[in-house]
Design an enzyme around this catalytic site. Sequence first.
Site, mmCIF file in Angstrom:
data_model
loop_
_atom_site.group_PDB
_atom_site.id
_atom_site.type_symbol
_atom_site.label_atom_id
_atom_site.label_comp_id
_atom_site.label_asym_id
_atom_site.label_seq_id
_atom_site.Cartn_x
_atom_site.Cartn_y
_atom_site.Cartn_z
ATOM 1 N N HIS A 1 7.320 1.131 3.282
ATOM 2 C CA HIS A 1 7.132 1.934 2.065
ATOM 3 C C HIS A 1 5.719 1.715 1.522
ATOM 4 C CE1 HIS A 1 7.586 -1.362 -0.998
ATOM 5 N NE2 HIS A 1 8.374 -1.894 -0.095
ATOM 6 N N ASP B 1 3.736 -6.172 -0.018
ATOM 7 C CA ASP B 1 4.943 -5.373 -0.272
ATOM 8 C C ASP B 1 4.535 -3.973 -0.732
ATOM 9 O OD1 ASP B 1 7.597 -4.728 -0.580
ATOM 10 O OD2 ASP B 1 7.748 -5.560 -2.585
ATOM 11 N N HIS C 1 5.008 -9.309 -5.845
ATOM 12 C CA HIS C 1 5.183 -8.427 -7.013
ATOM 13 C C HIS C 1 4.286 -8.832 -8.197
ATOM 14 C CE1 HIS C 1 9.265 -6.259 -6.068
ATOM 15 N NE2 HIS C 1 8.328 -6.033 -5.166
ATOM 16 N N GLU D 1 9.624 -5.291 5.666
ATOM 17 C CA GLU D 1 9.634 -5.591 4.230
ATOM 18 C C GLU D 1 8.824 -6.842 3.918
ATOM 19 O OE1 GLU D 1 10.048 -5.182 1.219
ATOM 20 O OE2 GLU D 1 11.023 -3.239 1.122
ATOM 21 N N GLU E 1 10.581 3.070 -2.443
ATOM 22 C CA GLU E 1 11.497 1.957 -2.151
ATOM 23 C C GLU E 1 11.645 1.073 -3.374
ATOM 24 O OE1 GLU E 1 12.746 -2.116 -0.956
ATOM 25 O OE2 GLU E 1 10.896 -1.508 -1.949
ATOM 26 N N GLU E 2 10.540 0.862 -4.102
ATOM 27 C CA GLU E 2 10.590 -0.009 -5.276
ATOM 28 C C GLU E 2 11.466 0.594 -6.376
ATOM 29 O OE1 GLU E 2 9.791 -2.891 -5.035
ATOM 30 O OE2 GLU E 2 8.091 -3.095 -3.674
#
Length: 794
Positions: free
Chosen positions: A93, A105, A242, A166, A139-140
Amino acid sequence: RGYLDNITAIGPRTVGSPENEVLAVNYLLEQIRAIERESTDAHKVSVDIQRPTGSFSIDFLGGFTSYYANITNVIVKLEPRNGAEHAVLSNCHFDSVPNTPGASDDAVSCAVMLEILNTLSKSSEPLQHAVIFLFNGAEENILQASHGFITQHEWAKSIRAFINLEAAGVGGKELVFQTGPENPWLVQAYVVAAQHPFASVVAQEIFQSGIIPADTDFRIYRDFGNIPGIDLAFIENGYIYHTKYDTSDRILTDSIQRAGDNILAVLKYLATSDKLAKSFEYRHGNVVFFDVLGLFVLAYPARVGTIMNYITAAIAFLYLSKRVLQPKTRVVHNLKKFFTAFGLTLLSWVSTLVAVLIVAAFVSLVGRSLSWYTHFYVSVFLYGTAAAAKLILVHTLAKKFFYKNMNEQYLGDIFFDASLMIWSIALAVITQMGLCSAFICTLWVAFPLLTKLMIHKEFSQKGATMKFVMMYMLGMFVPYLYMMYLSWTVFEMFTPIMGRSGSEILPDVVLAGFIVVITMILSSYFINFIYLVKSTKTTLITLTAVFVVTLILVCSGIFFPYSSDAANPKPKRVFLQHTSRRFHDLDGNVVKSDSGIWINGFDYNGVSHITPHVPEINDSIRTPCEEQAPFCGLPWILPVHFMFRLVKNWYLPAPEIFPRSPIHFKVLSKQLMPWNNVRLSFEVSGPSHMSLYVRPHEGSALSTWSLGDGTPVASLGGDYFVFYSHGLQAAPWHFWVELTAPEKHSDGIVSLAIAAHYFFGEDQKSPQLSALLERFPSWTFSSGWSCTYDLFVF
């Protein structure tokens, strides 16, 4: 590396933002077209842009429903020149969470996929099956884009297996942490093809237990597409996952190369495998799989593992029964002594666990939680030494007072047998539960038993000689080495998670419990040495001294939990939402309104460390719960309310905000349906992210709605949560809810609230929010946005 740098240079790629929907998509298309121009005649390259709209319910985070409109997928199909009936999917993603560059990510996975597409398309060897590369753009937003692809795209029907790429950390090795369901041939494909294997069925069972508050697209392909697959994730350095620190320069080229080598090899293997076309024939059975120090992977069918486990346990029980039941004249005496040792071993473990958890709870109560977060060794010196000292103390006291003047060799033997009994029972029970991780117990039964049989003669004749000790250590080497390797992998994954697991869980208690379990496992076959050595005094004094000194230092606050070190930051996560709230009554009148900056610390410490820097964030502004409103009348972006205590978040008064793109909420109709049901239809238009909260009043029930599969899914606590997002230029959102209404409903039948979240653009941060964020210390990662909240009663 070039692809990765260019994707992250775009900046945060939040769903609905121009960065995600236009710039990232255009960049991917440019690179794909360039690759297509250089592809050989052996292949055909097809490209499609999908912008799906859909809805589904999911039991993640306590359960909620998701609705998406006009989100973006970039899909590439590489197939033989004359086409292919079957395909393997590779998924990454390109979107990121707000306010982060999202290098690990998941931009790095998309960069790897572009390079694999480039490599495969230039190959002169034709593939047997198609390879579909899905660059998914949402995706998030809790797995929305993968759902849009697998349930709506025409190419999805040809997919027989998938690889999902991922991240749960930044760089390092990529771990295979989920496979299947069933389909053992997929694990075998990874075992045969991967050049640098790193896989664990233990990680799979931990992840699927729900202990880790995360999920991946694997779930969507498994549950909505009925397709088996392999889930891989980077797990190193989860401290900056994140956050703003997830930048491309932190991902080593070696890490990218390694992932590329593995995924290219596995994709190539699957795309040329005869099994892919008939995957349904190879479906049945789970697999036990684990890598050996990253050198190679051992994999075998779970049913073979079950047989091996039961045979190993049976041999151990046979050995133990022979030891206890011979000679016949001493059976009762032997049984008594054996079960006493067995009970003492269990007692030592329980008392150690209780003692260390009390220490952990004390450390939490005095406000020194997470002191090991930046300094990992502190957890070992604090809880590891306490656990070891307590274990040794219990057995030293037993030896001194309970086993006075008893033969040391006999005691050493009987405590070895007691540990073997515990592991044999654990092996039988865990195998019976159907867990593949039982292979660990097999190691801890088979190797010690073989060692004991080999050195029994030496020990019975000469006692605990140096030769005996060396042979004993050598026999235990395999289970100890593997256990330490596995423990380190689990520590590497779990420790950073404690910094983002909410304010409900005591991280020190969790980590202390984990350290005690590891100590118990690693000491299980060394308890007998406590009875063989002359004195444990020096060891006990040393361990106790280290523990006491560490405890004093921890309580003094010398170990600050967080770090802003440029090379290795370990920030504290704080979320700030500048919120304007309005509460309406049954007639539509505003009965209450307020504005403030709602502050959530993402770990157990709340914002106690921040208060000295921002004094106005203190106990006098704790967030009140609006009891009559769903989710306490707070604008949760996701239903994670159960992870946070209201006493550990704050509501700092601030001026009202007036977004330039305000939300428009309209009641389209109210219809009386059969069986005394009421259907309420609504239209909403607003920013790319909105949350809908529904609470039926007493006597009412939400029977059906136009979302998901039509069956409402309640969140923890009984309220209903809907997560909404859209890409660019989405039409207004239309939905309806149907409720059973009681005969008397003077105060209405349902409370319905809607929150609008502004994650990007001119409405994202108010001047007050920006000014507050600037005052936060450098060791925080503070993510801020603006939102509005409106509650209605119908």
